[in-house]
Design a protein around this motif. Structure first.
Motif, PDB file in Angstrom:
ATOM      1  N   SER A   1      30.222   9.318 -30.783  1.00 13.88           N
ATOM      2  CA  SER A   1      30.586   9.702 -31.885  1.00 13.88           C
ATOM      3  C   SER A   1      29.513  10.006 -32.942  1.00 13.88           C
ATOM      4  O   SER A   1      28.681   8.830 -32.692  1.00 13.88           O
ATOM      5  N   PRO A   2      29.279  10.703 -33.722  1.00 12.65           N
ATOM      6  CA  PRO A   2      27.929  10.959 -34.528  1.00 12.65           C
ATOM      7  C   PRO A   2      27.985   9.707 -35.611  1.00 12.65           C
ATOM      8  O   PRO A   2      27.016   9.413 -35.992  1.00 12.65           O
ATOM      9  N   TYR A   3      29.103   9.107 -35.600  1.00 15.48           N
ATOM     10  CA  TYR A   3      29.149   8.076 -36.845  1.00 15.48           C
ATOM     11  C   TYR A   3      28.941   6.720 -35.919  1.00 15.48           C
ATOM     12  O   TYR A   3      28.982   5.744 -36.875  1.00 15.48           O
ATOM     13  N   PHE A   4      28.710   6.442 -34.760  1.00 14.66           N
ATOM     14  CA  PHE A   4      28.500   5.413 -34.123  1.00 14.66           C
ATOM     15  C   PHE A   4      27.701   4.341 -34.639  1.00 14.66           C
ATOM     16  O   PHE A   4      27.831   3.371 -34.990  1.00 14.66           O
ATOM     17  N   GLY A   5      26.535   4.851 -34.752  1.00 13.39           N
ATOM     18  CA  GLY A   5      25.409   3.927 -35.269  1.00 13.39           C
ATOM     19  C   GLY A   5      25.624   3.463 -36.742  1.00 13.39           C
ATOM     20  O   GLY A   5      25.301   2.381 -37.182  1.00 13.39           O
ATOM     21  N   GLN A   6      26.119   4.547 -37.670  1.00 16.10           N
ATOM     22  CA  GLN A   6      26.290   4.117 -38.797  1.00 16.10           C
ATOM     23  C   GLN A   6      27.339   3.305 -39.194  1.00 16.10           C
ATOM     24  O   GLN A   6      27.428   2.373 -40.030  1.00 16.10           O
ATOM     25  N   ILE A   7      28.673   3.453 -38.510  1.00 13.94           N
ATOM     26  CA  ILE A   7      29.493   2.447 -38.692  1.00 13.94           C
ATOM     27  C   ILE A   7      29.216   1.028 -38.052  1.00 13.94           C
ATOM     28  O   ILE A   7      29.766  -0.093 -38.783  1.00 13.94           O
ATOM     29  N   LEU A   8      28.500   0.912 -37.138  1.00 10.96           N
ATOM     30  CA  LEU A   8      28.336  -0.128 -36.379  1.00 10.96           C
ATOM     31  C   LEU A   8      27.092  -1.069 -37.314  1.00 10.96           C
ATOM     32  O   LEU A   8      27.309  -2.316 -37.475  1.00 10.96           O
ATOM     33  N   ALA A   9      26.386  -0.247 -37.889  1.00  7.20           N
ATOM     34  CA  ALA A   9      25.413  -0.894 -38.684  1.00  7.20           C
ATOM     35  C   ALA A   9      26.112  -1.419 -40.045  1.00  7.20           C
ATOM     36  O   ALA A   9      25.694  -2.451 -40.765  1.00  7.20           O
ATOM     37  N   ASN A  10      27.037  -0.628 -40.760  1.00  6.00           N
ATOM     38  CA  ASN A  10      27.699  -1.048 -41.690  1.00  6.00           C
ATOM     39  C   ASN A  10      28.628  -2.390 -41.626  1.00  6.00           C
ATOM     40  O   ASN A  10      28.689  -3.148 -42.333  1.00  6.00           O
ATOM     41  N   THR A  11      29.179  -2.293 -40.234  1.00  4.88           N
ATOM     42  CA  THR A  11      29.911  -3.406 -40.219  1.00  4.88           C
ATOM     43  C   THR A  11      29.360  -4.683 -40.020  1.00  4.88           C
ATOM     44  O   THR A  11      29.511  -5.771 -40.507  1.00  4.88           O
ATOM     45  N   PHE A  12      28.172  -4.742 -39.246  1.00  2.00           N
ATOM     46  CA  PHE A  12      27.137  -6.086 -38.927  1.00  2.00           C
ATOM     47  C   PHE A  12      26.549  -6.344 -40.433  1.00  2.00           C
ATOM     48  O   PHE A  12      26.533  -7.542 -40.977  1.00  2.00           O
ATOM     49  N   LEU A  13      26.153  -5.338 -41.170  1.00  2.00           N
ATOM     50  CA  LEU A  13      25.441  -5.587 -42.372  1.00  2.00           C
ATOM     51  C   LEU A  13      26.479  -6.368 -43.320  1.00  2.00           C
ATOM     52  O   LEU A  13      26.247  -7.391 -44.110  1.00  2.00           O
ATOM     53  N   ILE A  14      27.775  -5.721 -43.417  1.00  2.00           N
ATOM     54  CA  ILE A  14      28.728  -6.329 -44.306  1.00  2.00           C
ATOM     55  C   ILE A  14      29.030  -7.749 -43.970  1.00  2.00           C
ATOM     56  O   ILE A  14      29.266  -8.514 -44.791  1.00  2.00           O
ATOM     57  N   SER A  15      29.287  -7.812 -42.688  1.00  2.00           N
ATOM     58  CA  SER A  15      29.891  -9.367 -42.267  1.00  2.00           C
ATOM     59  C   SER A  15      28.757 -10.222 -42.301  1.00  2.00           C
ATOM     60  O   SER A  15      28.935 -11.208 -42.889  1.00  2.00           O
ATOM     61  N   VAL A  16      27.535  -9.703 -42.078  1.00  4.41           N
ATOM     62  CA  VAL A  16      26.018 -10.772 -42.393  1.00  4.41           C
ATOM     63  C   VAL A  16      25.820 -11.408 -43.751  1.00  4.41           C
ATOM     64  O   VAL A  16      25.851 -12.174 -43.987  1.00  4.41           O
ATOM     65  N   TYR A  17      26.202 -10.102 -44.646  1.00  6.20           N
ATOM     66  CA  TYR A  17      26.131 -10.476 -46.006  1.00  6.20           C
ATOM     67  C   TYR A  17      27.323 -11.420 -46.497  1.00  6.20           C
ATOM     68  O   TYR A  17      26.985 -12.294 -47.281  1.00  6.20           O
ATOM     69  N   LYS A  18      28.480 -11.363 -46.071  1.00  5.46           N
ATOM     70  CA  LYS A  18      29.379 -12.028 -46.409  1.00  5.46           C
ATOM     71  C   LYS A  18      29.277 -13.405 -45.777  1.00  5.46           C
ATOM     72  O   LYS A  18      29.599 -14.550 -46.593  1.00  5.46           O
ATOM     73  N   LEU A  19      28.565 -13.558 -44.642  1.00  2.00           N
ATOM     74  CA  LEU A  19      28.362 -14.880 -43.868  1.00  2.00           C
ATOM     75  C   LEU A  19      27.322 -15.612 -44.779  1.00  2.00           C
ATOM     76  O   LEU A  19      27.265 -16.704 -45.244  1.00  2.00           O
ATOM     77  N   VAL A  20      26.007 -14.818 -45.068  1.00  2.00           N
ATOM     78  CA  VAL A  20      25.048 -15.410 -45.670  1.00  2.00           C
ATOM     79  C   VAL A  20      25.431 -15.849 -46.974  1.00  2.00           C
ATOM     80  O   VAL A  20      24.904 -16.898 -47.513  1.00  2.00           O
ATOM     81  N   TRP A  21      26.067 -14.980 -47.861  1.00  3.05           N
ATOM     82  CA  TRP A  21      26.348 -15.195 -49.155  1.00  3.05           C
ATOM     83  C   TRP A  21      27.527 -15.734 -49.312  1.00  3.05           C
ATOM     84  O   TRP A  21      27.887 -16.413 -50.488  1.00  3.05           O
ATOM     85  N   GLY A  22      28.496 -15.757 -48.658  1.00  5.57           N
ATOM     86  CA  GLY A  22      29.804 -16.396 -48.659  1.00  5.57           C
ATOM     87  C   GLY A  22      29.899 -17.974 -48.542  1.00  5.57           C
ATOM     88  O   GLY A  22      30.845 -18.660 -49.015  1.00  5.57           O
ATOM     89  N   MET A  23      29.182 -18.439 -47.398  1.00  2.00           N
ATOM     90  CA  MET A  23      29.523 -19.948 -47.126  1.00  2.00           C
ATOM     91  C   MET A  23      28.839 -20.813 -48.187  1.00  2.00           C
ATOM     92  O   MET A  23      29.201 -21.794 -48.522  1.00  2.00           O
ATOM     93  N   PRO A  24      27.490 -20.533 -48.525  1.00  4.57           N
ATOM     94  CA  PRO A  24      26.871 -21.442 -49.579  1.00  4.57           C
ATOM     95  C   PRO A  24      27.544 -21.880 -50.748  1.00  4.57           C
ATOM     96  O   PRO A  24      27.713 -23.041 -51.177  1.00  4.57           O
ATOM     97  N   PRO A  25      28.235 -20.993 -51.463  1.00  3.41           N
ATOM     98  CA  PRO A  25      29.109 -21.086 -52.776  1.00  3.41           C
ATOM     99  C   PRO A  25      30.243 -22.313 -52.446  1.00  3.41           C
ATOM    100  O   PRO A  25      30.330 -23.169 -53.403  1.00  3.41           O
ATOM    101  N   GLY A  26      30.748 -21.974 -51.330  1.00  4.29           N
ATOM    102  CA  GLY A  26      31.729 -22.961 -51.186  1.00  4.29           C
ATOM    103  C   GLY A  26      31.272 -24.512 -50.781  1.00  4.29           C
ATOM    104  O   GLY A  26      31.972 -25.485 -51.531  1.00  4.29           O
TER     105      GLY A  26
END
Length: 321
Positions: free
Chosen positions: A87-112
């Motif tokens: 699919s022409p969107y494979f690289g884009q959606i995989l990168a978006n998935t990893f980036l959003i998940s990493v952002y939530k992991l890195v910025w989401g755990m320390p505040p708690g």
């Protein structure tokens, strides 16, 4: 002459009944605990392990009218994975998935963790309870309500923030339709919604720390920051590692509900993830085989990440199992 007294070997069949207690005898002895375990076991058996039979759909050209068993096998067996990869969107959606998940992991755990440490130092009980209540209430709000609040605040036409900006600067910012702001708002709203709930988990772990450690530290002249760094944080390290391992196992679950409600055609390049793509191309177009294949792909990556993160936890001295 003193003779050494040797103990006679025990006769065959002289073992204690406890050592030879049969399996069902032990089960019957702890029957109350097993009865308490039964509802959870039935839940996972019916709703978690039972549906795993449907994974076979990923290897078939599934037809709703023919059913799972009667549907023909895909040729080749990796047909649906190849279609997803091509699919022409494979690289884009995989990168978006990893980036959003990493952002939530890195910025989401320390505040708690930070909020739990701060609340642990508060001595005024009423103020502490008030902050806890206010911080974890958003956890029980629907994402639809939260997005409604974001529209009321950030809408480009009549949002309160943009009205204030227009009065001060004469221009507005398209927060909800801008590719520059979408991920920031996504992560920030997630932190606001779940920071209080995360703090409760860490506060429960802090409550289990031996108070004599703090007393000994005070006798040695340690201040609050020293005790926080050398006692509190090491005391909740295993809980932090456990939550980290659980989050790594769901690294490809970037939050379907939140993104599906917030995204629009303007932010597809930075917002489209695996789940939203599967929903549009797999479920709306009734391509269940594709949706199942991508789901299995996510599960395998999650399994690998859980095993790898647990090995890393062992190296840090905090193995989860």
């Amino acid at each position: 002459m003193i003779r050494a007294q040797t103990a006679e070997p025990p006769a065959i069949g002289s073992e204690t009944r406890r050592g030879r207690r049969p399996l069902w005898g032990k089960v019957w002895r702890f029957r109350a605990l097993y009865l308490m375990l039964l509802p959870g076991f039935v839940y996972y058996a019916v709703y978690q392990y039972g549906p795993m039979y449907g994974v076979v759909i990923a290897f078939k050209d599934y037809n709703v009218l023919e059913g799972i068993m009667a549907s023909p096998w895909a040729d080749p067996w990796y047909k649906h994975w190849k279609a997803f990869y091509d699919s022409p969107y494979f690289g884009q959606i995989l990168a978006n998935t990893f980036l959003i998940s990493v952002y939530k992991l890195v910025w989401g755990m320390p505040p708690g963790i930070v909020l739990a440490l701060m609340l642990n130092e508060v001595r005024h009980r009423l103020f502490k309870r008030f902050v806890q209540t206010v911080s974890y209430l958003p956890h029980f709000l629907s994402m639809v309500i939260i997005y409604g609040l974001m529209i009321a605040l950030l809408s480009q036409t009549d949002g309160l923030v943009n009205q204030w900006l227009e009065e001060r600067t004469g221009r507005t910012i398209p927060f909800l339709t801008s590719t520059d702001w979408f991920r920031t708002l996504l992560v920030a709203s997630g932190i606001w919604q779940h920071v209080g709930w995360s703090a409760i988990i860490y506060l429960a772990a802090i409550a289990g720390i031996d108070p004599t450690l703090y007393e000994a530290a005070r006798c040695d002249g340690a201040g609050r920051l020293r005790m926080m760094w050398h006692i509190t944080l090491p005391g909740i390290r295993n809980v932090i590692l456990l939550l980290l391992v659980l989050r790594l196992g769901h690294i490809l679950d970037a939050g379907f509900e939140q993104i599906y409600i917030m995204y629009n055609v303007h932010v597809y390049p930075v917002a489209d993830i695996i789940d939203t793509w599967v929903f549009r191309t797999g479920l709306e177009q009734m391509d269940f085989s594709m949706a199942t294949a991508v789901g299995l792909f996510k599960s395998l990556i999650g399994l690998v990440l859980i095993v790898a993160s647990n090995r890393l936890a062992k190296r840090w001295g905090g193995a989860i199992w």
